[in-house]
Design a protein around this motif. Structure first.
Motif, mmCIF file in Angstrom:
data_model
loop_
_atom_site.group_PDB
_atom_site.id
_atom_site.type_symbol
_atom_site.label_atom_id
_atom_site.label_comp_id
_atom_site.label_asym_id
_atom_site.label_seq_id
_atom_site.Cartn_x
_atom_site.Cartn_y
_atom_site.Cartn_z
ATOM 1 N N ALA A 109 0.837 -1.202 0.000
ATOM 2 C CA ALA A 109 0.000 0.000 0.000
ATOM 3 C C ALA A 109 0.874 1.255 0.000
ATOM 4 O O ALA A 109 0.612 2.207 -0.747
ATOM 5 N N GLU A 110 1.927 1.211 0.786
ATOM 6 C CA GLU A 110 2.825 2.363 0.879
ATOM 7 C C GLU A 110 3.528 2.621 -0.455
ATOM 8 O O GLU A 110 3.597 3.740 -0.947
ATOM 9 N N ALA A 269 -8.371 3.088 -8.218
ATOM 10 C CA ALA A 269 -7.434 2.107 -8.772
ATOM 11 C C ALA A 269 -6.574 1.494 -7.669
ATOM 12 O O ALA A 269 -6.410 0.275 -7.602
ATOM 13 N N VAL A 270 -6.055 2.344 -6.799
ATOM 14 C CA VAL A 270 -5.191 1.846 -5.725
ATOM 15 C C VAL A 270 -5.985 0.928 -4.800
ATOM 16 O O VAL A 270 -5.530 -0.145 -4.400
ATOM 17 N N GLU A 271 -7.208 1.322 -4.498
ATOM 18 C CA GLU A 271 -8.066 0.484 -3.652
ATOM 19 C C GLU A 271 -8.252 -0.907 -4.257
ATOM 20 O O GLU A 271 -8.177 -1.914 -3.573
ATOM 21 N N ARG A 272 -8.501 -0.911 -5.571
ATOM 22 C CA ARG A 272 -8.730 -2.196 -6.234
ATOM 23 C C ARG A 272 -7.472 -3.061 -6.245
ATOM 24 O O ARG A 272 -7.529 -4.276 -6.082
ATOM 25 N N VAL A 273 -6.341 -2.423 -6.452
ATOM 26 C CA VAL A 273 -5.088 -3.184 -6.479
ATOM 27 C C VAL A 273 -4.843 -3.814 -5.109
ATOM 28 O O VAL A 273 -4.541 -5.003 -4.986
ATOM 29 N N VAL A 274 -5.031 -3.004 -4.080
ATOM 30 C CA VAL A 274 -4.787 -3.496 -2.720
ATOM 31 C C VAL A 274 -5.768 -4.635 -2.404
ATOM 32 O O VAL A 274 -5.390 -5.668 -1.848
ATOM 33 N N ARG A 276 -7.167 -6.647 -4.549
ATOM 34 C CA ARG A 276 -6.770 -7.830 -5.296
ATOM 35 C C ARG A 276 -5.604 -8.546 -4.641
ATOM 36 O O ARG A 276 -5.459 -9.748 -4.691
ATOM 37 N N MET A 277 -4.718 -7.756 -4.071
ATOM 38 C CA MET A 277 -3.543 -8.373 -3.457
ATOM 39 C C MET A 277 -3.874 -8.844 -2.055
ATOM 40 O O MET A 277 -3.024 -9.415 -1.364
ATOM 41 N N ASN A 278 -5.094 -8.563 -1.654
ATOM 42 C CA ASN A 278 -5.590 -9.057 -0.381
ATOM 43 C C ASN A 278 -4.734 -8.620 0.814
ATOM 44 O O ASN A 278 -4.389 -9.404 1.675
ATOM 45 N N VAL A 279 -4.364 -7.362 0.784
ATOM 46 C CA VAL A 279 -3.613 -6.849 1.933
ATOM 47 C C VAL A 279 -4.327 -5.623 2.475
ATOM 48 O O VAL A 279 -5.049 -4.944 1.759
ATOM 49 N N LYS A 280 -4.087 -5.350 3.716
ATOM 50 C CA LYS A 280 -4.712 -4.167 4.307
ATOM 51 C C LYS A 280 -3.933 -2.931 3.907
ATOM 52 O O LYS A 280 -2.729 -2.941 3.853
ATOM 53 N N LYS A 281 -4.660 -1.868 3.640
ATOM 54 C CA LYS A 281 -4.011 -0.618 3.269
ATOM 55 C C LYS A 281 -3.539 0.111 4.511
ATOM 56 O O LYS A 281 -4.179 0.038 5.526
#
Ligand SMILES: Nc1ncnc2c1ncn2[C@@H]1O[C@H](COP(=O)(O)OP(=O)(O)O)[C@@H](O)[C@H]1O
Ligand SMILES: [Mg+2]
Length: 281
Positions: A109-110, A269-274, A276-281
């Motif tokens: 996320a960072e 877009a960033v929300e969707r990527v995170v 998809r990667m199944n990690v907490k932002k």
């Protein structure tokens, strides 16, 4: 005023890159006083890089990684006739090897946030320098894809005349319009065989967006491809190249879309990527 188009198709091999290179070449030829940029967003295949600026050093991936400035990664198209540049007002940004930095899941996320601010700044500056920006995208709907569609004012869809290609493009177009409010510029039906009854497919494709043209299946495209050249440069008068030229004319004639409010779309877009990667932002 500048316009950013992303070229999108849900399947590999449907002609996205051929159309992206052809449109860039024709638009730069028809508007010699304007500057055109073709961004290679496909890090796996990298056809644009190979065919239009092979001697590259800095890339989009380097810009994302914070290693190089975007100015370093913009090259005048290297296609020449004798010693003359064929398209002096056409620039290319090569893809490079990796789009987003690899990171441990907790850091993604960072890192994405950093990539995002680089992108926002880069797009704002590129818009100052170029009239038309065309972004070639990869086939899969991965995170690279989400981000590369988020930066477009409009999307040009490319699909083949079959249910697989049109149905999946329809689903993607709907998703992008609903979630990201990215509007279509139109759709191109590609690789259409001679004598083929296009009518039912044109009707079906028009559910995606207005059909801007049909590019015939043309062996000149493959001949040029094997010689590592875009068909519009190697065989400008071939049927496929001239069909792309007509599409370029239509795009230039249409009234330009309102510039994207990038930050909202990138949030998405960033929300969707995170996600998809199944990690907490
Ligand atoms: N109109 C066409 N007629 C014949 N071959 C084509 C046509 N468009 C693309 N091709 C061929 O299909 C392959 C994939 O094209 P490309 O533009 O790279 O597709 P994509 O970017 O969608 O993967 C290439 O070998 C290219 O030469
Ligand atoms: Mg491609």
């Amino acid at each position: 005023m500048s316009v950013v188009y992303s070229i999108v198709g849900t399947k590999g091999g449907v002609s996205k890159t051929t159309v992206a290179m052809g449109l860039s070449i024709w638009i730069s030829t028809m508007r010699p006083k304007e500057r055109v940029l073709l961004v290679d967003g496909d890090l796996h295949v990298r056809s644009v890089e190979l065919k239009m600026c092979p001697a590259r050093d800095a890339t989009l991936a380097d810009v994302f990684a914070g290693k190089r400035s975007w100015e370093d990664a913009v090259y005048t198209c290297q296609l020449v006739s004798g010693s003359e540049l064929l398209y002096p007002n056409l620039a290319v940004m090569p893809a490079g090897r990796r789009f987003l930095p690899i990171a441990k899941s907790g850091e993604i996320a960072e890192k994405l946030d950093r990539a995002r601010s680089v992108l926002e700044e880069m797009m704002a500056e590129l818009r100052e320098k170029f009239h038309t920006i065309i972004v070639d995208t990869p086939a899969s709907v991965g995170y690279e894809h989400i981000i590369l569609t988020a930066i477009a004012d409009q999307i040009l869809y490319v699909c083949e005349a079959n249910d697989d290609s049109i149905n999946s493009t329809l689903a993607t177009a709907k998703g992008l319009e609903d979630f990201m409010k990215v509007e279509p510029a139109g759709v191109v039906l590609s690789k259409v065989m001679k004598g083929f009854n296009t009518r039912p497919w044109l009707k079906k494709a028009s559910e995606i967006a207005q059909v801007l043209g049909v590019v015939p299946f043309d062996e000149s495209v493959d001949d040029a491809f094997r010689d590592n050249l875009p068909v519009a440069a190697a065989y400008p008068d071939s049927k496929a190249s001239l069909a792309i030229k007509e599409i370029a004319k239509k795009i230039l004639k249409s009234s330009p879309p309102a510039p994207t409010k990038l930050s909202k779309r990138l949030d998405f877009a960033v929300e969707r990527v995170v996600e998809r990667m199944n990690v907490k932002k």
